[in-house]
Design a protein around this motif. Sequence first.
Motif, PDB file in Angstrom:
ATOM      1  N   GLN A  86      40.741  31.635  37.830  1.00  0.00           N
ATOM      2  CA  GLN A  86      40.879  33.070  38.073  1.00  0.00           C
ATOM      3  C   GLN A  86      40.310  33.449  39.437  1.00  0.00           C
ATOM      4  O   GLN A  86      40.851  34.305  40.135  1.00  0.00           O
ATOM      5  N   SER A 117      42.510  35.173  42.418  1.00  0.00           N
ATOM      6  CA  SER A 117      42.133  36.443  43.047  1.00  0.00           C
ATOM      7  C   SER A 117      41.934  36.275  44.553  1.00  0.00           C
ATOM      8  O   SER A 117      42.288  37.162  45.336  1.00  0.00           O
ATOM      9  N   GLU A 166      45.424  36.128  46.064  1.00  0.00           N
ATOM     10  CA  GLU A 166      46.027  37.464  46.077  1.00  0.00           C
ATOM     11  C   GLU A 166      45.459  38.306  47.214  1.00  0.00           C
ATOM     12  O   GLU A 166      46.172  39.051  47.870  1.00  0.00           O
ATOM     13  N   PRO A 171      46.804  44.189  40.851  1.00  0.00           N
ATOM     14  CA  PRO A 171      46.325  42.963  40.203  1.00  0.00           C
ATOM     15  C   PRO A 171      46.930  42.830  38.804  1.00  0.00           C
ATOM     16  O   PRO A 171      47.098  43.796  38.086  1.00  0.00           O
TER      17      PRO A 171
END
Length: 93
Positions: free
Chosen positions: A5, A9, A12, A88
């Motif tokens: 994760q 992130s 992104e 997100p």
Amino acid sequence: MSELQREVSELERKSATAARLFDIRRIIGGLFTVYGVIVTVAGLTASDADLEKAVGVNINLWTGLGMLALGLFFLVWLWLRPVAPPAPRPPAE
């Protein structure tokens, strides 16, 4: 937060930064502004022979000012309406 994760992130965040950096309005606006300045300077330093070739119209000056205006329009548009980062996604379970 798991390692996967955290990596997602981070990717992104980098993707949103790259999208803002390589926005086509920035590229077009920058190029038109730079070329507009160059052509405007060429128009300001035009000789009488150059003006005579263009039937008395300082075409470099007018074209340069038009390019400069278009380039500044794109840059102002980019400044007023920046690219929104992608929303997100909820974490998958």
